[in-house]
Design a protein around this motif. Sequence first.
Motif, PDB file in Angstrom:
ATOM      1  N   THR A 205       0.663  -1.160  -0.127  1.00 40.55           N
ATOM      2  CA  THR A 205      -0.134  -0.565  -0.178  1.00 40.55           C
ATOM      3  C   THR A 205       1.114   0.506   0.057  1.00 40.55           C
ATOM      4  O   THR A 205       1.986   1.097   0.223  1.00 40.55           O
ATOM      5  CB  THR A 205      -0.950   0.189   1.430  1.00 40.55           C
ATOM      6  OG1 THR A 205       0.464   0.798   2.073  1.00 40.55           O
ATOM      7  CG2 THR A 205      -1.700  -1.230   1.609  1.00 40.55           C
ATOM      8  N   ALA A 206       0.109   2.371  -0.376  1.00 38.87           N
ATOM      9  CA  ALA A 206       1.077   3.814   0.042  1.00 38.87           C
ATOM     10  C   ALA A 206       1.621   4.220   1.243  1.00 38.87           C
ATOM     11  O   ALA A 206       2.043   4.406   1.382  1.00 38.87           O
ATOM     12  CB  ALA A 206       0.032   5.040  -0.828  1.00 38.87           C
ATOM     13  N   ALA A 207       0.349   3.552   2.062  1.00 41.80           N
ATOM     14  CA  ALA A 207       1.371   3.529   3.039  1.00 41.80           C
ATOM     15  C   ALA A 207       2.063   3.115   4.020  1.00 41.80           C
ATOM     16  O   ALA A 207       2.598   3.749   4.319  1.00 41.80           O
ATOM     17  CB  ALA A 207       0.139   3.344   4.439  1.00 41.80           C
ATOM     18  N   ASP A 208       2.494   1.867   3.304  1.00 46.31           N
ATOM     19  CA  ASP A 208       3.457   0.908   3.309  1.00 46.31           C
ATOM     20  C   ASP A 208       4.959   1.653   3.019  1.00 46.31           C
ATOM     21  O   ASP A 208       6.160   1.582   3.176  1.00 46.31           O
ATOM     22  CB  ASP A 208       3.334  -0.138   3.128  1.00 46.31           C
ATOM     23  CG  ASP A 208       2.084  -1.103   3.618  1.00 46.31           C
ATOM     24  OD1 ASP A 208       2.270  -1.088   4.972  1.00 46.31           O
ATOM     25  OD2 ASP A 208       2.103  -2.247   2.986  1.00 46.31           O
ATOM     26  N   VAL A 209       5.078   2.112   1.478  1.00 44.09           N
ATOM     27  CA  VAL A 209       5.531   2.850   0.869  1.00 44.09           C
ATOM     28  C   VAL A 209       6.424   4.334   1.494  1.00 44.09           C
ATOM     29  O   VAL A 209       7.435   4.777   1.900  1.00 44.09           O
ATOM     30  CB  VAL A 209       4.937   3.187  -0.289  1.00 44.09           C
ATOM     31  CG1 VAL A 209       6.280   4.374  -1.243  1.00 44.09           C
ATOM     32  CG2 VAL A 209       4.388   2.059  -1.610  1.00 44.09           C
ATOM     33  N   LYS A 210       5.036   4.456   2.300  1.00 41.61           N
ATOM     34  CA  LYS A 210       5.893   5.824   2.892  1.00 41.61           C
ATOM     35  C   LYS A 210       6.610   5.488   4.285  1.00 41.61           C
ATOM     36  O   LYS A 210       7.410   5.954   4.942  1.00 41.61           O
ATOM     37  CB  LYS A 210       4.392   6.847   3.674  1.00 41.61           C
ATOM     38  CG  LYS A 210       4.739   8.501   4.520  1.00 41.61           C
ATOM     39  CD  LYS A 210       3.312   8.978   4.919  1.00 41.61           C
ATOM     40  CE  LYS A 210       2.734   8.644   5.126  1.00 41.61           C
ATOM     41  NZ  LYS A 210       1.614   9.811   5.753  1.00 41.61           N
ATOM     42  N   LYS A 211       6.201   4.450   4.677  1.00 44.99           N
ATOM     43  CA  LYS A 211       6.590   3.854   6.528  1.00 44.99           C
ATOM     44  C   LYS A 211       8.008   3.587   5.748  1.00 44.99           C
ATOM     45  O   LYS A 211       9.153   3.902   6.296  1.00 44.99           O
ATOM     46  CB  LYS A 211       5.406   3.140   6.749  1.00 44.99           C
ATOM     47  CG  LYS A 211       6.366   2.418   7.639  1.00 44.99           C
ATOM     48  CD  LYS A 211       5.310   1.484   8.624  1.00 44.99           C
ATOM     49  CE  LYS A 211       6.176   1.371   9.688  1.00 44.99           C
ATOM     50  NZ  LYS A 211       5.449  -0.300  10.473  1.00 44.99           N
ATOM     51  N   PHE A 212       8.721   2.431   5.077  1.00 46.19           N
ATOM     52  CA  PHE A 212       9.084   2.553   4.228  1.00 46.19           C
ATOM     53  C   PHE A 212      10.712   4.036   4.033  1.00 46.19           C
ATOM     54  O   PHE A 212      11.934   3.332   4.393  1.00 46.19           O
ATOM     55  CB  PHE A 212       8.881   1.384   2.913  1.00 46.19           C
ATOM     56  CG  PHE A 212      10.456   0.920   2.678  1.00 46.19           C
ATOM     57  CD1 PHE A 212      11.498   0.183   3.091  1.00 46.19           C
ATOM     58  CD2 PHE A 212      10.981   2.003   0.688  1.00 46.19           C
ATOM     59  CE1 PHE A 212      12.325   0.122   2.108  1.00 46.19           C
ATOM     60  CE2 PHE A 212      12.445   1.237   0.841  1.00 46.19           C
ATOM     61  CZ  PHE A 212      13.118   0.896   1.118  1.00 46.19           C
ATOM     62  N   VAL A 213      10.277   4.494   3.352  1.00 52.62           N
ATOM     63  CA  VAL A 213      10.795   5.393   3.245  1.00 52.62           C
ATOM     64  C   VAL A 213      10.894   6.489   4.716  1.00 52.62           C
ATOM     65  O   VAL A 213      12.596   7.221   4.177  1.00 52.62           O
ATOM     66  CB  VAL A 213      10.327   6.327   2.079  1.00 52.62           C
ATOM     67  CG1 VAL A 213      10.517   8.294   1.304  1.00 52.62           C
ATOM     68  CG2 VAL A 213       9.812   5.917   0.344  1.00 52.62           C
ATOM     69  N   ALA A 214      10.222   6.669   5.180  1.00 54.66           N
ATOM     70  CA  ALA A 214      10.564   7.760   5.958  1.00 54.66           C
ATOM     71  C   ALA A 214      11.222   6.939   7.042  1.00 54.66           C
ATOM     72  O   ALA A 214      12.477   7.765   8.061  1.00 54.66           O
ATOM     73  CB  ALA A 214       9.362   6.994   7.284  1.00 54.66           C
ATOM     74  N   SER A 215      11.399   5.082   7.240  1.00 58.51           N
ATOM     75  CA  SER A 215      12.046   5.011   8.016  1.00 58.51           C
ATOM     76  C   SER A 215      13.501   4.198   7.713  1.00 58.51           C
ATOM     77  O   SER A 215      14.866   3.549   7.941  1.00 58.51           O
ATOM     78  CB  SER A 215      12.068   3.507   8.620  1.00 58.51           C
ATOM     79  OG  SER A 215      11.533   2.254   7.383  1.00 58.51           O
ATOM     80  N   ASN A 216      14.240   5.177   6.264  1.00 55.57           N
ATOM     81  CA  ASN A 216      15.165   4.722   5.129  1.00 55.57           C
ATOM     82  C   ASN A 216      15.853   5.953   4.333  1.00 55.57           C
ATOM     83  O   ASN A 216      15.287   6.355   3.567  1.00 55.57           O
ATOM     84  CB  ASN A 216      15.302   3.264   4.186  1.00 55.57           C
ATOM     85  CG  ASN A 216      16.337   2.751   3.092  1.00 55.57           C
ATOM     86  OD1 ASN A 216      17.586   3.723   3.568  1.00 55.57           O
ATOM     87  ND2 ASN A 216      16.480   1.575   2.798  1.00 55.57           N
ATOM     88  N   PRO A 217      16.993   6.735   5.209  1.00 49.90           N
ATOM     89  CA  PRO A 217      17.527   7.516   4.671  1.00 49.90           C
ATOM     90  C   PRO A 217      17.952   7.522   2.857  1.00 49.90           C
ATOM     91  O   PRO A 217      17.830   8.154   2.255  1.00 49.90           O
ATOM     92  CB  PRO A 217      18.946   8.133   5.173  1.00 49.90           C
ATOM     93  CG  PRO A 217      19.135   6.601   6.190  1.00 49.90           C
ATOM     94  CD  PRO A 217      17.771   5.336   5.749  1.00 49.90           C
ATOM     95  N   ASP A 218      17.885   6.541   2.848  1.00 47.75           N
ATOM     96  CA  ASP A 218      17.659   6.170   1.176  1.00 47.75           C
ATOM     97  C   ASP A 218      16.840   5.841   0.062  1.00 47.75           C
ATOM     98  O   ASP A 218      17.385   5.299  -0.931  1.00 47.75           O
ATOM     99  CB  ASP A 218      19.565   5.040   0.264  1.00 47.75           C
ATOM    100  CG  ASP A 218      20.854   5.876   1.521  1.00 47.75           C
ATOM    101  OD1 ASP A 218      20.784   6.222   1.946  1.00 47.75           O
ATOM    102  OD2 ASP A 218      21.696   4.995   1.594  1.00 47.75           O
ATOM    103  N   ALA A 219      15.840   6.117   0.918  1.00 53.01           N
ATOM    104  CA  ALA A 219      14.380   5.369   0.523  1.00 53.01           C
ATOM    105  C   ALA A 219      14.072   6.989  -0.273  1.00 53.01           C
ATOM    106  O   ALA A 219      14.251   7.639  -0.829  1.00 53.01           O
ATOM    107  CB  ALA A 219      13.924   4.747   0.659  1.00 53.01           C
ATOM    108  N   ILE A 220      13.599   6.105  -2.043  1.00 50.24           N
ATOM    109  CA  ILE A 220      12.577   6.769  -2.689  1.00 50.24           C
ATOM    110  C   ILE A 220      12.090   5.921  -3.834  1.00 50.24           C
ATOM    111  O   ILE A 220      11.531   4.766  -3.103  1.00 50.24           O
ATOM    112  CB  ILE A 220      13.991   7.283  -3.974  1.00 50.24           C
ATOM    113  CG1 ILE A 220      12.861   7.786  -5.112  1.00 50.24           C
ATOM    114  CG2 ILE A 220      14.048   5.943  -4.822  1.00 50.24           C
ATOM    115  CD1 ILE A 220      13.530   8.815  -5.795  1.00 50.24           C
TER     116      ILE A 220
END
Length: 143
Positions: free
Chosen positions: A109-124
């Motif tokens: 989900t989009a919530a999962d994407v946002k959580k992943f990006v929020a917790s990973n400095p290199d995420a996009i």
Amino acid sequence: MQKTSIIKSLLLAGLVTLSNLAAAEIVVIVNPKSPLASMTPEQVSAIFMGKTNTLPSGTTAAPADLPEGNAARDQFYSKAAGKSSSQVKATWARLTFSGKATPPKELGTAADVKKFVASNPDAIGYIEKSAVDGTVKAILSLD
């Protein structure tokens, strides 16, 4: 005769409204600690289409994708890369088979994407603009 014209006008207005609602604004997001302030659609496309695995800041990108069939995913690839979902799938099948690249991490989900990006400095990743909050930073709007 006039009733038919009014009904046609109302139906057309309804369809236009629905199409505008269906096309929510998609934004590319990164971790708020990322030094990136903006990216071009071409830079984002290069990461999500396997042409590079490096962010403009020089760090290795950790891209997060929505699942196939998701409307936001289709809109993202159409606007960022100019590709349909079948073209994206074919590109990744070829790159994965040849061992040249690894597809973005697919999240449910989009919530999962946002959580992943929020917790990973290199995420996009990408989500609808309305879901952006202080846990992520929007660096590109694809409207």
